[in-house]
Motif scaffolding. Structure first.
Motif, PDB file in Angstrom:
ATOM      1  N   ALA A 163       0.843  -1.181   0.000  1.00 50.49           N
ATOM      2  CA  ALA A 163       0.000   0.000   0.000  1.00 50.49           C
ATOM      3  C   ALA A 163       0.879   1.231   0.000  1.00 50.49           C
ATOM      4  CB  ALA A 163      -0.903   0.001   1.229  1.00 50.49           C
ATOM      5  N   GLY A 164       0.427   2.233  -0.730  1.00 51.82           N
ATOM      6  CA  GLY A 164       1.116   3.510  -0.708  1.00 51.82           C
ATOM      7  C   GLY A 164       0.666   4.302   0.502  1.00 51.82           C
ATOM      8  N   VAL A 165       0.809   5.602   0.420  1.00 52.73           N
ATOM      9  CA  VAL A 165       0.388   6.484   1.505  1.00 52.73           C
ATOM     10  C   VAL A 165      -1.134   6.588   1.480  1.00 52.73           C
ATOM     11  CG1 VAL A 165       0.567   8.792   2.475  1.00 52.73           C
ATOM     12  CG2 VAL A 165       2.538   7.781   1.274  1.00 52.73           C
ATOM     13  N   THR A 166      -1.756   6.398   2.624  1.00 50.00           N
ATOM     14  CA  THR A 166      -3.208   6.529   2.691  1.00 50.00           C
ATOM     15  C   THR A 166      -3.577   7.657   3.647  1.00 50.00           C
ATOM     16  OG1 THR A 166      -3.373   4.884   4.460  1.00 50.00           O
ATOM     17  CG2 THR A 166      -3.560   4.084   2.194  1.00 50.00           C
ATOM     18  N   GLN A 167      -4.673   8.327   3.323  1.00 49.86           N
ATOM     19  CA  GLN A 167      -5.151   9.433   4.148  1.00 49.86           C
ATOM     20  C   GLN A 167      -6.649   9.301   4.355  1.00 49.86           C
ATOM     21  OE1 GLN A 167      -2.562  12.725   1.849  1.00 49.86           O
ATOM     22  NE2 GLN A 167      -3.640  13.540   3.631  1.00 49.86           N
ATOM     23  N   SER A 168      -7.104   9.757   5.514  1.00 45.72           N
ATOM     24  CA  SER A 168      -8.539   9.780   5.772  1.00 45.72           C
ATOM     25  C   SER A 168      -8.888  10.996   6.616  1.00 45.72           C
ATOM     26  CB  SER A 168      -8.960   8.488   6.496  1.00 45.72           C
ATOM     27  OG  SER A 168      -8.335   8.418   7.768  1.00 45.72           O
ATOM     28  N   PRO A 169     -10.095  11.537   6.432  1.00 43.00           N
ATOM     29  CA  PRO A 169     -11.033  11.186   5.374  1.00 43.00           C
ATOM     30  C   PRO A 169     -10.608  11.801   4.040  1.00 43.00           C
ATOM     31  CG  PRO A 169     -11.875  13.018   6.637  1.00 43.00           C
ATOM     32  CD  PRO A 169     -10.570  12.644   7.276  1.00 43.00           C
ATOM     33  N   THR A 170     -11.326  11.524   2.968  1.00 43.31           N
ATOM     34  CA  THR A 170     -11.003  12.114   1.671  1.00 43.31           C
ATOM     35  C   THR A 170     -11.552  13.531   1.575  1.00 43.31           C
ATOM     36  OG1 THR A 170     -12.954  11.080   0.752  1.00 43.31           O
ATOM     37  CG2 THR A 170     -10.878   9.923   0.460  1.00 43.31           C
ATOM     38  N   HIS A 171     -12.718  13.734   2.146  1.00 43.64           N
ATOM     39  CA  HIS A 171     -13.330  15.059   2.144  1.00 43.64           C
ATOM     40  C   HIS A 171     -13.900  15.353   3.524  1.00 43.64           C
ATOM     41  CE1 HIS A 171     -13.514  13.937  -2.150  1.00 43.64           C
ATOM     42  NE2 HIS A 171     -13.416  15.223  -2.377  1.00 43.64           N
ATOM     43  N   LEU A 172     -13.937  16.650   3.846  1.00 42.92           N
ATOM     44  CA  LEU A 172     -14.432  17.059   5.150  1.00 42.92           C
ATOM     45  C   LEU A 172     -14.984  18.473   5.043  1.00 42.92           C
ATOM     46  CD1 LEU A 172     -14.393  15.638   7.897  1.00 42.92           C
ATOM     47  CD2 LEU A 172     -12.159  16.656   8.321  1.00 42.92           C
ATOM     48  N   ILE A 173     -16.146  18.677   5.638  1.00 46.32           N
ATOM     49  CA  ILE A 173     -16.715  20.024   5.686  1.00 46.32           C
ATOM     50  C   ILE A 173     -16.889  20.407   7.144  1.00 46.32           C
ATOM     51  CG2 ILE A 173     -18.664  21.504   5.076  1.00 46.32           C
ATOM     52  CD1 ILE A 173     -19.173  19.663   2.688  1.00 46.32           C
ATOM     53  N   LYS A 174     -16.348  21.567   7.507  1.00 48.25           N
ATOM     54  CA  LYS A 174     -16.428  22.058   8.879  1.00 48.25           C
ATOM     55  C   LYS A 174     -16.873  23.522   8.852  1.00 48.25           C
ATOM     56  CE  LYS A 174     -14.768  18.583  11.378  1.00 48.25           C
ATOM     57  NZ  LYS A 174     -15.491  18.005  12.557  1.00 48.25           N
ATOM     58  N   THR A 175     -17.241  24.028  10.010  1.00 49.54           N
ATOM     59  CA  THR A 175     -17.575  25.441  10.119  1.00 49.54           C
ATOM     60  C   THR A 175     -16.487  26.169  10.920  1.00 49.54           C
ATOM     61  OG1 THR A 175     -18.926  25.001  12.065  1.00 49.54           O
ATOM     62  CG2 THR A 175     -20.057  25.087   9.943  1.00 49.54           C
ATOM     63  N   ARG A 176     -16.456  27.467  10.746  1.00 48.21           N
ATOM     64  CA  ARG A 176     -15.440  28.287  11.433  1.00 48.21           C
ATOM     65  C   ARG A 176     -15.467  28.033  12.934  1.00 48.21           C
ATOM     66  NH1 ARG A 176     -16.740  34.219   9.530  1.00 48.21           N
ATOM     67  NH2 ARG A 176     -18.805  33.286   9.544  1.00 48.21           N
ATOM     68  N   GLY A 177     -14.285  27.959  13.507  1.00 50.14           N
ATOM     69  CA  GLY A 177     -14.179  27.758  14.944  1.00 50.14           C
ATOM     70  C   GLY A 177     -14.089  26.302  15.369  1.00 50.14           C
ATOM     71  N   GLN A 178     -14.478  25.401  14.478  1.00 46.45           N
ATOM     72  CA  GLN A 178     -14.417  23.988  14.830  1.00 46.45           C
ATOM     73  C   GLN A 178     -12.980  23.479  14.772  1.00 46.45           C
ATOM     74  OE1 GLN A 178     -17.410  22.161  12.158  1.00 46.45           O
ATOM     75  NE2 GLN A 178     -18.509  21.605  14.035  1.00 46.45           N
ATOM     76  N   GLN A 179     -12.830  22.228  15.180  1.00 44.65           N
ATOM     77  CA  GLN A 179     -11.535  21.570  15.182  1.00 44.65           C
ATOM     78  C   GLN A 179     -11.610  20.355  14.263  1.00 44.65           C
ATOM     79  OE1 GLN A 179     -11.157  18.364  16.934  1.00 44.65           O
ATOM     80  NE2 GLN A 179      -8.969  18.168  16.547  1.00 44.65           N
ATOM     81  N   VAL A 180     -10.457  19.997  13.662  1.00 44.93           N
ATOM     82  CA  VAL A 180     -10.454  18.867  12.733  1.00 44.93           C
ATOM     83  C   VAL A 180      -9.192  18.028  12.948  1.00 44.93           C
ATOM     84  CG1 VAL A 180      -9.245  20.092  10.867  1.00 44.93           C
ATOM     85  CG2 VAL A 180     -10.821  18.235  10.324  1.00 44.93           C
ATOM     86  N   THR A 181      -9.345  16.730  12.738  1.00 45.58           N
ATOM     87  CA  THR A 181      -8.195  15.810  12.800  1.00 45.58           C
ATOM     88  C   THR A 181      -8.117  15.025  11.503  1.00 45.58           C
ATOM     89  OG1 THR A 181      -8.331  15.571  15.204  1.00 45.58           O
ATOM     90  CG2 THR A 181      -7.147  13.856  13.993  1.00 45.58           C
ATOM     91  N   LEU A 182      -6.979  15.076  10.863  1.00 46.88           N
ATOM     92  CA  LEU A 182      -6.730  14.348   9.624  1.00 46.88           C
ATOM     93  C   LEU A 182      -5.708  13.265   9.908  1.00 46.88           C
ATOM     94  CD1 LEU A 182      -6.369  17.412   7.205  1.00 46.88           C
ATOM     95  CD2 LEU A 182      -8.449  16.317   8.063  1.00 46.88           C
ATOM     96  N   ARG A 183      -5.840  12.135   9.199  1.00 45.08           N
ATOM     97  CA  ARG A 183      -4.983  10.991   9.480  1.00 45.08           C
ATOM     98  C   ARG A 183      -4.208  10.536   8.262  1.00 45.08           C
ATOM     99  NH1 ARG A 183      -9.539  10.839  12.471  1.00 45.08           N
ATOM    100  NH2 ARG A 183      -9.263  10.553  14.711  1.00 45.08           N
ATOM    101  N   CYS A 184      -3.043   9.970   8.527  1.00 45.44           N
ATOM    102  CA  CYS A 184      -2.150   9.544   7.450  1.00 45.44           C
ATOM    103  C   CYS A 184      -1.421   8.275   7.861  1.00 45.44           C
ATOM    104  CB  CYS A 184      -1.137  10.651   7.153  1.00 45.44           C
ATOM    105  SG  CYS A 184       0.208  10.176   6.048  1.00 45.44           S
ATOM    106  N   SER A 185      -1.371   7.309   6.950  1.00 49.52           N
ATOM    107  CA  SER A 185      -0.536   6.123   7.140  1.00 49.52           C
ATOM    108  C   SER A 185       0.537   6.130   6.069  1.00 49.52           C
ATOM    109  CB  SER A 185      -1.373   4.849   7.030  1.00 49.52           C
ATOM    110  OG  SER A 185      -2.228   4.720   8.138  1.00 49.52           O
ATOM    111  N   PRO A 186       1.805   6.092   6.462  1.00 49.00           N
ATOM    112  CA  PRO A 186       2.867   6.192   5.465  1.00 49.00           C
ATOM    113  C   PRO A 186       3.018   4.911   4.648  1.00 49.00           C
ATOM    114  CG  PRO A 186       3.801   5.766   7.619  1.00 49.00           C
ATOM    115  CD  PRO A 186       2.321   5.963   7.822  1.00 49.00           C
ATOM    116  N   LYS A 187       3.741   5.039   3.580  1.00 44.16           N
ATOM    117  CA  LYS A 187       4.086   3.883   2.750  1.00 44.16           C
ATOM    118  C   LYS A 187       4.882   2.896   3.601  1.00 44.16           C
ATOM    119  CE  LYS A 187       6.809   2.924  -1.446  1.00 44.16           C
ATOM    120  NZ  LYS A 187       5.845   2.031  -2.134  1.00 44.16           N
ATOM    121  N   SER A 188       4.663   1.617   3.333  1.00 45.33           N
ATOM    122  CA  SER A 188       5.353   0.574   4.076  1.00 45.33           C
ATOM    123  C   SER A 188       6.871   0.775   4.025  1.00 45.33           C
ATOM    124  CB  SER A 188       4.988  -0.788   3.476  1.00 45.33           C
ATOM    125  OG  SER A 188       5.687  -1.819   4.134  1.00 45.33           O
TER     126      SER A 188
END
Lengths: 114, 112
Positions: free
Chosen positions: A2-27
């Motif tokens: 597997a190559g590099v994977t990221q989640s989620p692919t899309h995200l919609i948030k409103t101002r002031g909110q917090q977000v967490t994005l995830r990444c798994s590196p290439k083996s």
């Protein structure tokens, strides 16, 4: 492999909110870098993680923080979201001590802040 | 901080025509990398140049690194529709860790 994977692919948030994005590196890779790519622009370096520590940081405020786990995966956290944080967030992995420092990019997370 | 300027911003060609994008820095670069990003995709590594005056070829793509290591170019001969995308140069900066400083990119569109 597997190559590099990221989640989620899309995200919609409103101002002031917090977000967490995830990444798994290439083996086999131990270094993770995060980039922000605004529409029509080149990717901008946010920070890099190696051995679970932030090793270098670009010109981004403290609202942007991250983490690397023992399995080399990584998270990017953004607090107090602003409209200007809308962008494609790219994770790139590499092997720190390899001669040619090719960065393998994931497909990205498209963040929209309303 | 380190800046990398890339021109042109856009280039539209007829299929079969050649294409060139240029990358310039005000400071000497230790190396330059080139990436291609297809529409809706992510950057994909093409090549790394390290030596002054270095020229590397990949089929129809020719990459050059200037003698002073302050500029670089990517030339595509006889473009094909599969060449469509945005081409970025990026300087690999080693200051403890490593980071890529990207140019603004050249978006290539092709008329079949």
């Amino acid at each position: 492999d597997a190559g590099v994977t990221q989640s989620p692919t899309h995200l919609i948030k409103t101002r002031g909110q917090q977000v967490t994005l995830r990444c798994s590196p290439k083996s086999g890779h131990d270094t993770v870098s995060w980039y922000q790519q605004a529409l029509g622009q080149g990717p901008q370096f946010i920070f890099q993680y190696y051995e679970e520590e932030e090793r270098q940081r670009g010109n981004f405020p403290d609202r942007f923080s991250g983490h690397q786990f023992p399995n080399y995966s990584s998270e990017l956290n953004v607090n107090a979201l602003l409209l200007g944080d809308s962008a494609l967030y790219l994770c790139a992995s590499s092997f720190r001590d390899r001669g040619v420092n090719e960065q393998f990019f994931g497909p990205g997370t498209r963040l929209t802040v309303l | 901080g380190q800046q990398v300027m890339q021109i042109p911003q856009y280039q539209h060609v007829q299929e079969g025509e050649d294409f060139t994008t240029y990358c310039n820095s005000s400071t000497t670069l230790s190396n330059i990398q080139w990436y291609k990003q297809r529409p809706g995709g992510h950057p994909v590594f093409l090549i790394q140049l390290v030596k002054s005056g270095e020229v590397k070829k990949q089929k129809r793509l020719t990459f050059q690194f200037g003698e002073a290591k302050k500029n670089s170019s990517l030339h595509i001969t006889a473009t094909q529709t599969t060449d469509v995308g945005t081409y970025f140069c990026a300087a690999l900066i080693r200051q403890g860790a490593q980071k890529l400083v990207f140019g603004q990119g050249t978006r290539l569109t092709i008329n079949p």
